[in-house]
Design a protein around this motif. Structure first.
Motif, PDB file in Angstrom:
ATOM      1  N   TYR B  32       0.854  -1.182   0.000  1.00 17.86           N
ATOM      2  CA  TYR B  32       0.000   0.000   0.000  1.00 17.86           C
ATOM      3  C   TYR B  32       0.887   1.228   0.000  1.00 17.86           C
ATOM      4  N   PHE B  33       0.528   2.171  -0.858  1.00 19.85           N
ATOM      5  CA  PHE B  33       1.366   3.352  -1.053  1.00 19.85           C
ATOM      6  C   PHE B  33       0.514   4.607  -0.944  1.00 19.85           C
ATOM      7  N   LEU B  34       1.093   5.630  -0.361  1.00 20.86           N
ATOM      8  CA  LEU B  34       0.347   6.868  -0.132  1.00 20.86           C
ATOM      9  C   LEU B  34       1.211   8.061  -0.499  1.00 20.86           C
ATOM     10  N   TRP B  35       0.530   9.123  -0.846  1.00 22.34           N
ATOM     11  CA  TRP B  35       1.183  10.415  -1.029  1.00 22.34           C
ATOM     12  C   TRP B  35       0.594  11.392  -0.024  1.00 22.34           C
ATOM     13  N   TYR B  36       1.500  12.120   0.634  1.00 22.40           N
ATOM     14  CA  TYR B  36       1.102  13.147   1.576  1.00 22.40           C
ATOM     15  C   TYR B  36       1.637  14.476   1.069  1.00 22.40           C
ATOM     16  N   LYS B  37       0.907  15.521   1.407  1.00 21.19           N
ATOM     17  CA  LYS B  37       1.282  16.882   1.032  1.00 21.19           C
ATOM     18  C   LYS B  37       1.518  17.661   2.306  1.00 21.19           C
ATOM     19  N   LYS B  38       2.560  18.470   2.331  1.00 21.93           N
ATOM     20  CA  LYS B  38       2.872  19.201   3.549  1.00 21.93           C
ATOM     21  C   LYS B  38       3.176  20.661   3.235  1.00 21.93           C
ATOM     22  N   TYR B  39       2.411  21.540   3.905  1.00 23.39           N
ATOM     23  CA  TYR B  39       2.698  22.967   3.849  1.00 23.39           C
ATOM     24  C   TYR B  39       3.608  23.327   5.014  1.00 23.39           C
ATOM     25  N   PRO B  40       4.348  24.442   4.899  1.00 22.21           N
ATOM     26  CA  PRO B  40       5.216  24.865   6.011  1.00 22.21           C
ATOM     27  C   PRO B  40       4.446  25.014   7.314  1.00 22.21           C
ATOM     28  N   ALA B  41       5.063  24.591   8.387  1.00 23.00           N
ATOM     29  CA  ALA B  41       4.513  24.720   9.740  1.00 23.00           C
ATOM     30  C   ALA B  41       3.219  23.930   9.928  1.00 23.00           C
ATOM     31  N   GLU B  42       2.956  22.977   9.054  1.00 21.46           N
ATOM     32  CA  GLU B  42       1.803  22.103   9.219  1.00 21.46           C
ATOM     33  C   GLU B  42       2.256  20.653   9.141  1.00 21.46           C
ATOM     34  N   GLY B  43       1.401  19.750   9.614  1.00 16.41           N
ATOM     35  CA  GLY B  43       1.694  18.339   9.470  1.00 16.41           C
ATOM     36  C   GLY B  43       1.338  17.838   8.082  1.00 16.41           C
ATOM     37  N   PRO B  44       1.870  16.673   7.687  1.00 19.85           N
ATOM     38  CA  PRO B  44       1.518  16.101   6.388  1.00 19.85           C
ATOM     39  C   PRO B  44       0.019  15.815   6.304  1.00 19.85           C
ATOM     40  N   THR B  45      -0.539  16.000   5.128  1.00 16.69           N
ATOM     41  CA  THR B  45      -1.961  15.751   4.885  1.00 16.69           C
ATOM     42  C   THR B  45      -2.096  14.706   3.793  1.00 16.69           C
ATOM     43  N   PHE B  46      -2.927  13.704   4.044  1.00 14.55           N
ATOM     44  CA  PHE B  46      -3.127  12.648   3.064  1.00 14.55           C
ATOM     45  C   PHE B  46      -3.670  13.211   1.759  1.00 14.55           C
ATOM     46  N   LEU B  47      -3.124  12.718   0.663  1.00 15.37           N
ATOM     47  CA  LEU B  47      -3.526  13.208  -0.660  1.00 15.37           C
ATOM     48  C   LEU B  47      -4.201  12.108  -1.483  1.00 15.37           C
ATOM     49  N   ILE B  48      -3.508  11.021  -1.689  1.00 16.05           N
ATOM     50  CA  ILE B  48      -4.022   9.937  -2.525  1.00 16.05           C
ATOM     51  C   ILE B  48      -3.241   8.669  -2.221  1.00 16.05           C
ATOM     52  N   SER B  49      -3.866   7.519  -2.464  1.00 14.49           N
ATOM     53  CA  SER B  49      -3.190   6.257  -2.181  1.00 14.49           C
ATOM     54  C   SER B  49      -3.459   5.252  -3.297  1.00 14.49           C
ATOM     55  N   ILE B  50      -2.709   4.157  -3.244  1.00 14.59           N
ATOM     56  CA  ILE B  50      -2.907   3.089  -4.217  1.00 14.59           C
ATOM     57  C   ILE B  50      -2.512   1.762  -3.597  1.00 14.59           C
ATOM     58  N   SER B  51      -3.321   0.761  -3.864  1.00 12.43           N
ATOM     59  CA  SER B  51      -3.011  -0.588  -3.425  1.00 12.43           C
ATOM     60  C   SER B  51      -2.111  -1.259  -4.452  1.00 12.43           C
ATOM     61  N   SER B  52      -1.344  -2.230  -3.994  1.00 14.37           N
ATOM     62  CA  SER B  52      -0.417  -2.903  -4.908  1.00 14.37           C
ATOM     63  C   SER B  52      -1.118  -3.750  -5.972  1.00 14.37           C
ATOM     64  N   ILE B  53      -2.423  -3.961  -5.802  1.00 15.10           N
ATOM     65  CA  ILE B  53      -3.142  -4.740  -6.813  1.00 15.10           C
ATOM     66  C   ILE B  53      -3.564  -3.872  -7.992  1.00 15.10           C
ATOM     67  N   LYS B  54      -3.345  -2.573  -7.864  1.00 18.66           N
ATOM     68  CA  LYS B  54      -3.696  -1.656  -8.939  1.00 18.66           C
ATOM     69  C   LYS B  54      -2.436  -1.042  -9.521  1.00 18.66           C
ATOM     70  N   ASP B  55      -2.558  -0.453 -10.694  1.00 17.97           N
ATOM     71  CA  ASP B  55      -1.423   0.272 -11.243  1.00 17.97           C
ATOM     72  C   ASP B  55      -1.730   1.746 -11.457  1.00 17.97           C
ATOM     73  N   LYS B  56      -2.961   2.130 -11.157  1.00 20.99           N
ATOM     74  CA  LYS B  56      -3.333   3.537 -11.334  1.00 20.99           C
ATOM     75  C   LYS B  56      -4.508   3.859 -10.427  1.00 20.99           C
ATOM     76  N   ASN B  57      -4.447   5.062  -9.847  1.00 20.49           N
ATOM     77  CA  ASN B  57      -5.580   5.565  -9.082  1.00 20.49           C
ATOM     78  C   ASN B  57      -5.680   7.063  -9.329  1.00 20.49           C
ATOM     79  N   GLU B  58      -6.881   7.499  -9.613  1.00 21.81           N
ATOM     80  CA  GLU B  58      -7.075   8.886 -10.013  1.00 21.81           C
ATOM     81  C   GLU B  58      -8.069   9.565  -9.086  1.00 21.81           C
ATOM     82  N   ASP B  59      -7.768  10.809  -8.725  1.00 16.75           N
ATOM     83  CA  ASP B  59      -8.680  11.591  -7.899  1.00 16.75           C
ATOM     84  C   ASP B  59      -8.566  13.040  -8.339  1.00 16.75           C
ATOM     85  N   GLY B  60      -9.490  13.436  -9.207  1.00 15.51           N
ATOM     86  CA  GLY B  60      -9.454  14.811  -9.698  1.00 15.51           C
ATOM     87  C   GLY B  60      -8.190  15.091 -10.490  1.00 15.51           C
ATOM     88  N   ARG B  61      -7.466  16.093 -10.069  1.00 15.77           N
ATOM     89  CA  ARG B  61      -6.234  16.460 -10.778  1.00 15.77           C
ATOM     90  C   ARG B  61      -5.051  15.567 -10.433  1.00 15.77           C
TER      91      ARG B  61
END
Lengths: 114, 111
Positions: B32-61
């Motif tokens: 399982y893989f995830l991408w987090y986004k972090k602004y200065p002086a803030e904690g990481p925020t979950f953005l999008i994830s993908i399971s290893s059984i898939k090769d693509k996951n799309e959410d908006g942009r």
């Protein structure tokens, strides 16, 4: 409403002191974590707690001790602070077992040891 | 031993163009893989994830691509917006175990 909060945001202290960082989550999650982000920006897990029980303890110095008075809180106590402890410490929480849960992070506590 | 690597510390992209952030991992047990986004002086925020059984996951942009044979994943942002300027962390784990994070890539979207 803040989901995961940490206090203090900034902490400047002398070597050898003992300090605590507090973390609270209002998401009803059952697992909480502490991460350390060092000067190289490497974010590494330190501890995780599930229902008041320490389930994973990474190889951090025993000067670091997590304390969880209840499911919503996980505090980090650090004894005999050293220069190398200077870093940003992030608390996080998640709900394990509900499929592929994500972790929600607090804003971080910037610790500087002089 | 860093199991998740982001070799590009920074990336600059013109507004409206595509941003591609890359991540490599060494542990073939990650599922399982995830991408987090972090602004200065803030904690990481979950953005999008993908399971290893898939090769693509799309959410908006945002689209995440996973190439298991190459142990590589990427995050595509299109079109890029100035508000996307942040540090992006790639993370991975096995089962319900802890997340392993990369060191992040600082994205700057130029208006």
């Amino acid at each position: 409403d803040t989901a995961v909060s940490q206090t203090p945001k900034y902490l400047v202290t002398q070597m050898g002191n003992d300090k605590s960082i507090k973390c609270e989550q209002n998401l009803g999650h059952d697992t909480m974590y502490w991460y350390k982000q060092d000067s190289k920006k490497f974010l590494k897990i330190m501890f995780s707690y599930n229902n008041k029980e320490l389930i994973i303890n990474e190889t951090v110095p025993n000067r670091f001790s997590p304390k969880s008075p209840d499911k919503a809180h996980l505090n980090l106590h650090i004894n005999s602070l050293e220069l190398g402890d200077s870093a940003v410490y992030f608390c996080a929480s998640s709900q394990v077992g509900q499929g592929r849960e994500t972790q929600y992070f607090g804003p971080g506590t910037r610790l500087l040891v002089l | 031993d860093q199991q998740v690597k982001q070799n590009s510390p920074s990336l600059s992209v013109q507004e409206g163009r595509i941003s591609i952030l890359n991540c490599d991992y060494t542990n073939s047990m990650f599922d399982y893989f995830l991408w987090y986004k972090k602004y200065p002086a803030e904690g990481p925020t979950f953005l999008i994830s993908i399971s290893s059984i898939k090769d693509k996951n799309e959410d908006g942009r945002f689209t995440v691509f996973l190439n298991k044979s190459a142990k590589h994943l990427s995050l595509h942002i299109v079109p890029s917006q100035p508000g996307d300027s942040a540090v992006y962390f790639c993370a991975a784990r096995t089962g319900a175990n802890n997340l392993f994070f990369g060191t992040g890539t600082r994205l700057t979207v130029i208006p």
